[in-house]
Structure formats: C-alpha cells, structure tokens
Design an enzyme around this catalytic site. Structure first.
Site, short mmCIF file in Angstrom:
data_model
loop_
_atom_site.label_atom_id
_atom_site.label_comp_id
_atom_site.label_asym_id
_atom_site.label_seq_id
_atom_site.Cartn_x
_atom_site.Cartn_y
_atom_site.Cartn_z
N TYR A 134 0.87 -1.40 -0.05
CA TYR A 134 0.01 0.18 0.09
C TYR A 134 0.87 1.22 0.15
CZ TYR A 134 -3.43 3.50 1.72
OH TYR A 134 -4.05 4.75 1.83
N LYS B 294 5.22 9.25 8.60
CA LYS B 294 4.96 8.85 10.06
C LYS B 294 6.03 9.48 10.94
CE LYS B 294 2.41 5.11 8.49
NZ LYS B 294 0.98 5.33 8.86
N ASP C 273 9.29 2.51 -0.43
CA ASP C 273 8.45 3.36 0.24
C ASP C 273 8.72 3.04 1.70
OD1 ASP C 273 6.24 3.89 1.92
OD2 ASP C 273 4.78 3.28 0.48
#
Length: 456
Positions: free
Chosen positions: A172, A295, A267
């Site tokens: 994702y 994050k 990623d």
C-alpha cells in the site's frame, strides 16, 4: 532456538500446530460512550470515520473512541486504559506525548502555525534526513506519505521519460490513483482499478507483480525493456501484515533497475527511522534511488518527505520541470515535531532495546499460539510484527489472503477486554516503542495466552 531465527534478515518463523478451522463469534467489548460517539459520527462522516480502518470493519463491532494517549497507553472516552500496539500506525516510536516533542511543538506553534515561506527549520530537518537515510542526497518535504509516493512516481517518470511503473500486490502506497490497483493471478498483470473513481487509464501503465517473486521481476523487465520508469515497494510490508522482502528479491530489484535505467523507490513511510535510524535500506544493505518517508519523520504530525539522488531530485520545480507544490509543505509545527524526534533517535538510539522487546514478544506469541493448538505464523522485523492465523508462512498477498479473519477478530476483541489494543485488522502490522517495557510485553503475552486458550 526461536530467537536465533530472528536473525540478521528477520525471515518469518513458524511452528505449525494441529490443523483445524476456527469458526468463532466475536465478543465486542466497547463502552457506551464510544457506541454513542460512533452513532453521532455516522451522521457526520462517511462510515463515521476519516480513514477506513478506524471503522473496525475487519473485526466487526464498534470502534473505541480515544480521549488521550500517554507513553505506551491509549485511554478511551469510557475511561479505560490500553497498552497500545498501534502507535498511530507507526509514528510513536518514542511513545505518545513525549515531553521534548510536545515542548518543540508548543514553542513552534507560539511563533505561528504556518507561514507559506521558507524557514531554517526546514533545512535542519532536511539535513537530518539526508544524514540518516543512505539514498537521500536531496529531499522535499510534503504533508503525508500519500503525497510523498505520488510525487516520487511523478518525478521518476519525469526523470526517465518513461511511463510504466511496477508495484507489488499487497503493498500500500497511499490513495494514489495509479497505485490503487490490484494484481491478477498472472505473474505480471496490467493494473485493474481497485476503487470506484479510479479510471482504467490511471492504472494502465501500472504493472502489478507478486511480492518476493524474483522470476516475475526478471520476466517483467525482459518484457518491457526501456519502458519502466520506476519500481516502488515496501521493503517490509505493513499492510498485508508484517512481510519482509527476501534478500534475493531486494537485490534482484536493485540489479534489474540499475541494468535497465529504471528508478528503484523504497516506500519507507512505515519502516523509515523504525527498523534502523536509516530505515530498512540501512538494515538490509540495499540502497534505492529514491525513498519516501512519513509517520516517524513527522513525529506524529502530518508530514511526509521524498528524496533521493541529487540528479533525480533536481528534476523537481523550480530546479527542474517536474511540478510539485503544497501550501502547508514544511509546516513549522510539523517540522519541529519531526526534527526533535529524529534528534532524540540519533542521540539516544532505541533500536537494540526494541529488537530485544521484539524477540520477547514474538517468542511469547509463538508459544501462546502453539499451546492453543491453532494454525499460525508469527512474522517480525524489529518493532513490527504480525500474528497470522494462517497455516503457511506469508511471503506475498496470496498467502496473507488465506488467513482466518474470523479468528483474528476474536483474538482482537479478546485482547481489548484485557486492556491490550492491537491493530484492528489481520493485515496491519503492530508497532511498539521505547516506552513499552518488558513487564508490558509479558502482560500482553499473558493476555494472548488466555485469549488463544479460549479458542479450544
């Protein structure tokens, strides 16, 4: 020993217990105030939430509404305290409301919450990122992981003059149209839109491969020589549960993209600053061309980043011609939180401590599941982990999809009843941080033993 199998590359480890299917009803332990709050939210927001996983669709029942968080704990509006293994889905490696981070946020906000102009603080955070992440020579700050991956794909296409990208099923990368595609059963399938509103055209240049499939990668490059702008992947996947890329897989991606002139994008929105200060690329010794971050890099505030080799990043406007912009990019409050977080992680690294906690938790969950006689896998990399209710090791999405979702739902609600808050889906990795203690890990293991024993 089990701990020995949590070695340098953290491959999945397994003890298969006796095989049987679990058909279980969930026990939904939600307080009355959360139930009332969710009913109200349903009238105001689609599904009652601002991000789909929060609706508890994967485990059934009503989500807990959180009032506050501190250190390793969440507190819901019904006054209950939980050991938190979500950590805001990864950012809270230092624990919630870390005093130094809160102080940095407060001081920044007192100077104004947004300027729309350059600040020295942005350069300081950029320096910290470049110092830490092996692949990053220049960096651009954005507002989220989704913005980071979207921008990185655009830059890769602009830098190479090519259109096609490769992604992997089960990875994702945010709600980017060209990345919201699902794989078919073939080794390489042109993307099919995975959401209404995503057009066939948006996914037509996206090639979806199976994760950890070395042969599939080689076949895709053989079929599309000189056409692939970039390969994007999570070096450790967190959104089909915790699944690590194998050494051969990661090295094949590095070799094939180098040979073809494609750009390799890691990623590291989840893994950046978590698996090591320099992320998964430092831990595994494979350096991509570009990296996306989120994050932890924002210290729990809305902030993302993408960066890479200077020659690639110099394609971005105003240095180059690839457009990317954002009114709140480099927001001073978010930058302050991220910069202070990275400063603490550099000066007082928690990684060895987190490794030891991870081994302790993995061994405990392993023993609890084995003793309960269920089908399971415990897969862990550092402070990321998943207990899969699955007969076989999970190396890709097709494996993960075989997991017993109903059993996970019962496990989740059982732990909630014992004051332990795990991710609300079989396909989300758990996270813990430096404020978790051995005693908390042991409390969690004891809770898991009790819940899993009830499956008999």
């Amino acid at each position: 020993m089990l701990a020995d199998r949590l070695g340098a590359f953290d491959v999945p480890f397994t003890r298969i217990a006796r095989v049987r299917h679990l058909s279980l009803a969930n026990s939904h332990d939600v307080g009355p105030r959360s139930a009332e709050a969710f009913s109200r939210a349903h009238r105001l927001m689609p599904g009652g939430v601002n991000s789909p996983a929060r609706a508890f669709g994967a485990v059934g029942g009503t989500p807990l509404f959180i009032e506050r968080a501190e250190g390793p704990y969440l507190f819901d509006i019904d006054g209950r305290r939980f050991i938190d293994y979500i950590g805001s889905w990864g950012p809270m490696i230092l624990g919630h409301a870390h005093p130094e981070v809160i102080e940095a946020i407060t001081k920044a906000a007192q100077r104004g919450t947004s300027y729309g102009a350059p600040t020295e603080a942005e350069s300081r955070l950029a320096e910290q990122i470049i110092e830490a992440v092996p692949s990053v020579e220049k960096v651009r700050l954005v507002n989220s992981g989704t913005e980071a991956t979207m921008s990185a794909i655009r830059v890769a296409r602009g830098a190479t003059g090519r259109d096609k990208i490769i992604k992997f099923s089960g990875n994702y990368h945010g709600h980017v149209d060209s990345l919201l595609v699902a794989a078919g059963s073939a080794a390489a399938t042109l993307g099919v839109p995975d959401s209404p509103g995503v057009t066939k055209g948006a996914g037509k240049d996206t090639i979806v491969l199976r994760y950890n499939d070395v042969a599939g990668v080689k076949a895709a490059f053989a079929k599309h020589p000189g056409e692939i702008a970039a390969v994007i992947l999570e070096p450790v996947v967190g959104n089909m549960g915790c699944v690590a890329g194998s050494p051969e897989f990661l090295q094949t991606l590095r070799d094939e993209t180098t040979r073809d002139g494609s750009i390799l994008i890691f990623d590291e929105v989840m893994t950046g600053f978590r698996l090591a200060f320099g992320g998964a690329q430092e831990r595994f010794g494979v350096t991509p061309d570009m990296t996306t971050l989120g994050k932890i890099v924002g210290g729990g505030m809305p902030l993302g980043a993408y960066g890479g080799r200077a020659d690639i990043m110099d394609q971005v406007l105003p240095a180059g011609k690839v457009f990317q912009a954002g009114t709140l990019s480099g927001n001073p409050v978010a930058v302050a939180a991220g910069s202070k977080t990275l400063e603490i992680l550099r000066n007082d690294p928690p990684y060895e401590y987190l490794e030891n906690l991870g081994i302790r938790l993995a061994q405990g969950l392993d023993q609890a599941a084995f003793d309960a006689g269920i089908d399971y896998q415990v897969q862990a990399v550092g402070s990321m982990m998943t207990l899969f209710f699955n007969t076989d090791p999970v190396n890709e999405w097709a494996d993960a999809d075989q997991s017993d979702r109903e059993a996970f739902g019962r496990y989740f609600w059982g732990l909630i009843s014992k004051g332990v808050y795990m991710p609300c889906s079989q396909f989300e990795a758990l996270f813990f941080g430096r404020t978790h203690t051995e005693a908390m890990i042991d409390e969690t293991i004891d809770a898991a033993k009790s819940v899993l024993a009830s499956f008999a």
